[in-house]
Scaffold this motif. Structure first.
Motif, short mmCIF file in Angstrom:
data_model
loop_
_atom_site.label_atom_id
_atom_site.label_comp_id
_atom_site.label_asym_id
_atom_site.label_seq_id
_atom_site.Cartn_x
_atom_site.Cartn_y
_atom_site.Cartn_z
N GLU A 210 0.83 -1.21 0.00
CA GLU A 210 0.00 0.00 0.00
C GLU A 210 0.87 1.27 0.00
O GLU A 210 0.53 2.27 0.61
CB GLU A 210 -0.96 0.01 1.20
CG GLU A 210 -1.83 -1.23 1.34
CD GLU A 210 -2.93 -1.33 0.28
OE1 GLU A 210 -3.00 -0.43 -0.58
OE2 GLU A 210 -3.69 -2.30 0.31
N ASN A 211 2.00 1.19 -0.69
CA ASN A 211 2.97 2.29 -0.83
C ASN A 211 3.74 2.59 0.46
O ASN A 211 4.52 3.55 0.49
CB ASN A 211 2.29 3.59 -1.31
CG ASN A 211 2.08 3.62 -2.81
OD1 ASN A 211 2.03 2.59 -3.45
ND2 ASN A 211 1.92 4.80 -3.35
N SER A 212 3.57 1.79 1.48
CA SER A 212 4.21 2.09 2.77
C SER A 212 5.67 1.70 2.82
O SER A 212 6.43 2.22 3.65
CB SER A 212 3.46 1.37 3.89
OG SER A 212 3.68 -0.04 3.83
N THR A 213 6.10 0.79 1.94
CA THR A 213 7.42 0.17 2.06
C THR A 213 8.03 -0.04 0.69
O THR A 213 7.32 -0.36 -0.27
CB THR A 213 7.28 -1.18 2.80
OG1 THR A 213 6.69 -0.95 4.08
CG2 THR A 213 8.62 -1.87 2.96
N LEU A 214 9.33 0.13 0.60
CA LEU A 214 10.04 -0.08 -0.66
C LEU A 214 10.59 -1.50 -0.72
O LEU A 214 11.15 -1.99 0.25
CB LEU A 214 11.19 0.93 -0.78
CG LEU A 214 11.64 1.31 -2.19
CD1 LEU A 214 10.54 2.08 -2.91
CD2 LEU A 214 12.91 2.14 -2.13
N HIS A 215 10.41 -2.16 -1.86
CA HIS A 215 10.98 -3.49 -2.09
C HIS A 215 12.09 -3.39 -3.14
O HIS A 215 11.97 -2.65 -4.12
CB HIS A 215 9.93 -4.46 -2.61
CG HIS A 215 8.93 -4.89 -1.58
ND1 HIS A 215 8.03 -5.92 -1.79
CD2 HIS A 215 8.69 -4.45 -0.32
CE1 HIS A 215 7.28 -6.07 -0.72
NE2 HIS A 215 7.65 -5.18 0.19
N ILE A 216 13.14 -4.15 -2.93
CA ILE A 216 14.20 -4.34 -3.93
C ILE A 216 14.21 -5.81 -4.28
O ILE A 216 14.38 -6.66 -3.39
CB ILE A 216 15.56 -3.88 -3.41
CG1 ILE A 216 15.54 -2.38 -3.11
CG2 ILE A 216 16.67 -4.20 -4.43
CD1 ILE A 216 16.84 -1.83 -2.55
N ALA A 217 14.01 -6.12 -5.56
CA ALA A 217 13.86 -7.51 -6.00
C ALA A 217 14.83 -7.81 -7.14
O ALA A 217 14.93 -7.03 -8.10
CB ALA A 217 12.43 -7.78 -6.46
N ARG A 218 15.54 -8.93 -7.03
CA ARG A 218 16.44 -9.33 -8.12
C ARG A 218 15.64 -10.00 -9.23
O ARG A 218 14.74 -10.81 -8.98
CB ARG A 218 17.51 -10.29 -7.59
CG ARG A 218 18.58 -10.62 -8.65
CD ARG A 218 19.72 -11.43 -8.05
NE ARG A 218 19.31 -12.74 -7.58
CZ ARG A 218 19.15 -13.81 -8.37
NH1 ARG A 218 19.39 -13.72 -9.68
NH2 ARG A 218 18.77 -14.96 -7.86
N LEU A 219 15.97 -9.64 -10.47
CA LEU A 219 15.32 -10.25 -11.62
C LEU A 219 16.03 -11.54 -12.03
O LEU A 219 17.17 -11.79 -11.63
CB LEU A 219 15.31 -9.27 -12.80
CG LEU A 219 14.58 -7.94 -12.58
CD1 LEU A 219 14.63 -7.09 -13.85
CD2 LEU A 219 13.15 -8.17 -12.14
N THR A 220 15.36 -12.33 -12.84
CA THR A 220 16.00 -13.51 -13.41
C THR A 220 17.09 -13.08 -14.39
O THR A 220 17.17 -11.91 -14.78
CB THR A 220 14.95 -14.38 -14.15
OG1 THR A 220 14.22 -13.54 -15.07
CG2 THR A 220 13.98 -15.00 -13.16
N ASP A 221 17.93 -14.02 -14.80
CA ASP A 221 19.07 -13.67 -15.63
C ASP A 221 18.68 -13.08 -16.99
O ASP A 221 19.46 -12.34 -17.60
CB ASP A 221 19.96 -14.91 -15.85
CG ASP A 221 20.71 -15.30 -14.58
OD1 ASP A 221 20.77 -14.49 -13.65
OD2 ASP A 221 21.23 -16.44 -14.53
#
Length: 350
Positions: A210-221
């Motif tokens: 709900e826009n409260s938190t930032l996520h950092i996610a690694r993508l596939t190769d």
């Protein structure tokens, strides 16, 4: 054209104001490519009636119109990117292993308002497209964040039925347990950017929960999906419009608060590793209207090719009543120890 004039009309090679809002920059084969939201005359807000526009340049001052490189589908098509959807903040990265160009963007399918909170993915063999829409997803369905406490996995969900109202939630995101609520469907993803690290690994950075938190996610190769590895940062801080870059082995982040179209005081952070810990460093803006980020909102920060440790801030000065008239704020980044700063300048050159 031999200088930048932030906030002024910026004509392309046809004499038309550049139409690439919420955009990002890709540098490949000695050419810069600028991708952004194509707005239409008289359009209010951010409904996508056309798609993603691309421009190319050798010098960053003068831009050639390369046309619309991702086109929304006609009404009635049933596509996730049907005309009338919300398509925001497109970013393109080049995969040197596959040779392909991957485009990601925040997507709200038509008629859902901002309840979709999805990520759209398109691909092309050429930087100027055409890009083919592949799919839209909620990130990392079935995966817990790598820094999510075990005790929260056992806690009940208290966010059922809640709907985002623009900048607040009724309790801390951990108390509501929004991550667990969205575990099976996938996490929410709104304002976003992409970042490719020195080792070729790519990351999707987006506002979630709900826009409260930032996520950092690694993508596939292949850069076309999420790997399942991700983490949460700035929990409960309501940060959007993320821009992430790297200098001297350190990772830097710029973002804004959640105040809709209205500009607010920017935020910055620094980390020694992309997985944190991240340390907030305050507002990086200096000078006239710094408290409102020069009446702009961050969209991207990119390095100058061939210029070591030189970066440019890209911001949008939104015009919500006539979106096509949105102006661009480009300014150089200045560093002082572990902080970065952006100084207001009415005119400047490389």
């Amino acid at each position: 054209m031999k200088n930048f004039t932030p906030g002024e009309i910026w004509p392309d090679n046809k004499g038309v104001h550049i139409n690439a809002h919420g955009g990002g920059i890709l540098f490949v084969d000695n050419t810069y490519y600028w991708y952004g939201e194509h707005k239409t005359a008289g359009e209010a807000g951010n409904v996508a009636n056309v798609g993603v526009h691309c421009y190319s340049s050798k010098d960053l001052y003068n831009w050639k119109d390369e046309g619309v490189v991702l086109t929304v589908m006609p009404e009635g098509s049933g596509s996730d990117i049907e005309q009338g959807c919300i398509l925001e903040r497109p970013k393109v990265i080049h995969n040197t292993k596959t040779g392909q160009y991957a485009m990601w963007f925040h997507l709200e399918p038509k008629g859902l308002g901002y309840l979709g909170a999805r990520s759209g993915i398109a691909v092309s063999d050429n930087p100027t497209g055409p890009f083919t829409f592949i799919k839209s997803v909620r990130p990392n369905a079935g995966h817990w964040p790598k820094n999510f406490p075990d005790e929260l996995k056992e806690m009940p969900v208290r966010a059922e039925g809640y709907r985002f109202d623009g900048g607040s939630i009724p309790a801390h995101p951990d108390t509501l347990n929004i991550v667990k609520r969205d575990l099976e469907e996938g996490q929410m993803a709104r304002d976003m950017t992409l970042f490719v690290d020195d080792d070729g690994k790519a990351y999707h950075i987006y506002s979630s929960e709900e826009n409260s938190t930032l996520h950092i996610a690694r993508l596939t190769d292949d850069y076309l999906d999420h790997s399942g590895e991700y983490a949460r940062f700035f929990v409960g801080r309501f940060m959007e419009a993320p821009a992430l870059f790297k200098k001297g082995g350190k990772y830097y982040l710029m973002a804004s608060g959640c105040t809709g179209w209205a500009p607010n005081e920017a935020r910055s952070a620094v980390a020694d590793h992309i997985w944190g810990p991240w340390k907030e460093m305050g507002n990086p803006c200096q000078g006239e209207e710094a408290y409102r980020t020069f009446r702009s909102q961050s969209t991207y920060i990119f390095p100058l090719a061939g210029k070591e440790d030189q970066f440019i801030y890209m911001g949008d000065r939104w015009t919500p009543t006539d979106a096509i008239d949105g102006r661009y704020i480009w300014l150089p980044i200045r560093f002082d120890e572990e902080r970065f700063f952006i100084d207001w300048q009415e005119s400047w050159s490389l």
